[in-house]
Design a protein around this motif. Structure first.
Motif, PDB file in Angstrom:
ATOM      1  N   PHE A 203      -8.022   0.613  -0.056  1.00 25.41           N
ATOM      2  CA  PHE A 203      -7.284  -0.625   0.200  1.00 25.41           C
ATOM      3  C   PHE A 203      -7.410  -1.037   1.662  1.00 25.41           C
ATOM      4  O   PHE A 203      -7.621  -2.209   1.981  1.00 25.41           O
ATOM      5  N   TYR A 204      -7.273  -0.085   2.571  1.00 25.96           N
ATOM      6  CA  TYR A 204      -7.397  -0.388   3.996  1.00 25.96           C
ATOM      7  C   TYR A 204      -8.779  -0.967   4.309  1.00 25.96           C
ATOM      8  O   TYR A 204      -8.910  -1.894   5.118  1.00 25.96           O
TER       9      TYR A 204
ATOM     10  N   ALA B 276      -9.111  -0.370  -9.492  1.00 26.89           N
ATOM     11  CA  ALA B 276      -8.355   0.267 -10.587  1.00 26.89           C
ATOM     12  C   ALA B 276      -9.166   0.367 -11.870  1.00 26.89           C
ATOM     13  O   ALA B 276      -8.619   0.782 -12.898  1.00 26.89           O
ATOM     14  N   ASP B 277     -10.442  -0.022 -11.813  1.00 25.97           N
ATOM     15  CA  ASP B 277     -11.304  -0.025 -12.995  1.00 25.97           C
ATOM     16  C   ASP B 277     -10.649  -0.807 -14.133  1.00 25.97           C
ATOM     17  O   ASP B 277     -10.655  -0.388 -15.286  1.00 25.97           O
ATOM     18  N   SER B 278     -10.091  -1.967 -13.780  1.00 24.95           N
ATOM     19  CA  SER B 278      -9.319  -2.756 -14.752  1.00 24.95           C
ATOM     20  C   SER B 278      -9.745  -4.215 -14.806  1.00 24.95           C
ATOM     21  O   SER B 278      -8.998  -5.058 -15.312  1.00 24.95           O
ATOM     22  N   LEU B 279     -10.923  -4.523 -14.285  1.00 20.63           N
ATOM     23  CA  LEU B 279     -11.354  -5.920 -14.262  1.00 20.63           C
ATOM     24  C   LEU B 279     -12.014  -6.291 -15.586  1.00 20.63           C
ATOM     25  O   LEU B 279     -13.013  -5.700 -15.995  1.00 20.63           O
TER      26      LEU B 279
ATOM     27  N   SER C  30       0.813  -1.211   0.000  1.00 15.91           N
ATOM     28  CA  SER C  30       0.000   0.000   0.000  1.00 15.91           C
ATOM     29  C   SER C  30       0.851   1.269   0.000  1.00 15.91           C
ATOM     30  O   SER C  30       0.373   2.333  -0.409  1.00 15.91           O
ATOM     31  N   ILE C  31       2.119   1.181   0.415  1.00 15.12           N
ATOM     32  CA  ILE C  31       2.942   2.392   0.423  1.00 15.12           C
ATOM     33  C   ILE C  31       3.291   2.834  -0.993  1.00 15.12           C
ATOM     34  O   ILE C  31       3.733   3.960  -1.202  1.00 15.12           O
TER      35      ILE C  31
ATOM     36  N   ARG D  96      -4.708   8.723  -2.565  1.00 10.86           N
ATOM     37  CA  ARG D  96      -6.170   8.636  -2.685  1.00 10.86           C
ATOM     38  C   ARG D  96      -6.674   7.193  -2.673  1.00 10.86           C
ATOM     39  O   ARG D  96      -7.847   6.941  -2.377  1.00 10.86           O
ATOM     40  N   MET D  97      -5.773   6.232  -2.995  1.00  8.53           N
ATOM     41  CA  MET D  97      -6.192   4.835  -3.072  1.00  8.53           C
ATOM     42  C   MET D  97      -5.926   4.059  -1.790  1.00  8.53           C
ATOM     43  O   MET D  97      -6.372   2.920  -1.667  1.00  8.53           O
TER      44      MET D  97
END
Length: 302
Positions: A44-45, A162-165, A33-34, A39-40
């Motif tokens: 994730f958390y 990520a709008d990548s699915l 996550s680092i 903004r993301m």
């Protein structure tokens, strides 16, 4: 499901709860996550908090019955979330509330914002229930089916963030996530055996002449080492098949994917480095190695 029904102060409390839960666990998901844009990180958390909570309910409950009851409560909360209803006991998390309440306002906000699917959450809970009911695996397909619900849903949720699915990215992500799950299994054979679980399928154990009684030995017998060498090579192939995923996602996610995959490969290398003697000592990726991986990921060198 809209976060608009949750007062801002309650949403912030829930986000803080998820963030604290995530940052209190030093794991690949958190380390990666680092590398994310600021903004993301909170989304994730929020997803991690759900996964971590469900995993803890499954593995740290007093017995199988208690675990199943806890997982049923989580399922009830997920059902309510996707029905647009507040958490069952309260909309607002407080210090005295159980995690099954405190994490859901933030998770609902992420689900609504990124239009996440319900199935990955259902699949995860299904796999955790299975852990209470199936203690040994008879075949490799049975184990891979478990991985398809215990690990692969997390990758698909990340792709949705990520709008990548799509079918291509889903298949590649599944390869990496299955590889990670398998690497974790082969790292933790002794720990799993101690709580009554054997993930090495019976079909490959029989092929290599490995008996269940061998898992109680203080040092890993030769037959089990040979089996582990085979299983580690098999897991490594999953990572190599999945790594082309980096060519199909936004630039901000590529470093995380590489870090996850190379972290899994490093786990396999750690198993090999102790000559597969996983019963004597748990193989680990050292902090120096972890730091090097993170540094290389930060500078695009993985």
């Amino acid at each position: 499901m809209s976060s608009g029904t949750t007062p801002p102060i309650e949403l912030k409390k829930s986000q803080r709860y998820c963030r604290q839960l995530a940052t209190s666990h030093y794991e690949n998901f958190l380390v990666a996550s680092i590398l994310l844009p600021r903004r993301m990180r909170q989304p994730f958390y929020n997803i991690y908090a759900f996964c971590r909570t469900a995993d803890d309910v499954a593995d740290e409950s007093a017995d199988d019955r208690t675990a199943l009851a806890g997982l049923d409560r989580l399922q009830h909360q997920i059902d309510r979330l996707f029905a647009g209803q507040p958490p069952a006991d309260s909309q607002a998390p407080t210090d005295s509330q159980a995690p099954t309440e405190g994490l859901f306002p933030a998770l609902a906000d992420t689900v609504a914002t990124y239009r996440l699917d319900k199935r990955p959450f259902d699949d995860l809970l299904s796999a955790f229930r299975q852990d209470q009911q199936i203690k040994q695996y008879e075949s490799t397909p049975q184990l891979i089916d478990y991985c398809s619900r215990s690990a692969n849903p997390v990758g698909r949720l990340v792709l949705q963030l990520a709008d990548s699915l799509d079918p291509t990215t889903a298949a590649l992500s599944d390869e990496i996530c299955t590889g990670l799950q398998l690497a974790n299994f082969w790292q933790d054979i002794s720990r799993d055996h101690a709580i009554g679980r054997i993930y090495m399928p019976a079909d490959v154990r029989e092929r290599f002449g490995v008996s269940v009684s061998m898992l109680a030995e203080p040092s890993t017998p030769p037959a089990l080492r040979e089996l582990l060498a085979f299983l580690c090579d098999q897991a490594e192939n999953y990572f190599h098949r999945g790594l082309p995923l980096v060519d199909h996602v936004p630039a901000w996610l590529r470093g995380d994917i590489k870090l996850f995959a190379h972290g899994g490969l490093a786990t396999l290398d750690a198993i090999r480095a102790i000559d597969f003697d996983v019963l004597r000592v748990r193989p680990k990726v050292g902090k120096i190695k972890q730091g090097l991986l993170v540094g290389r990921a930060l500078f695009g060198k993985l």
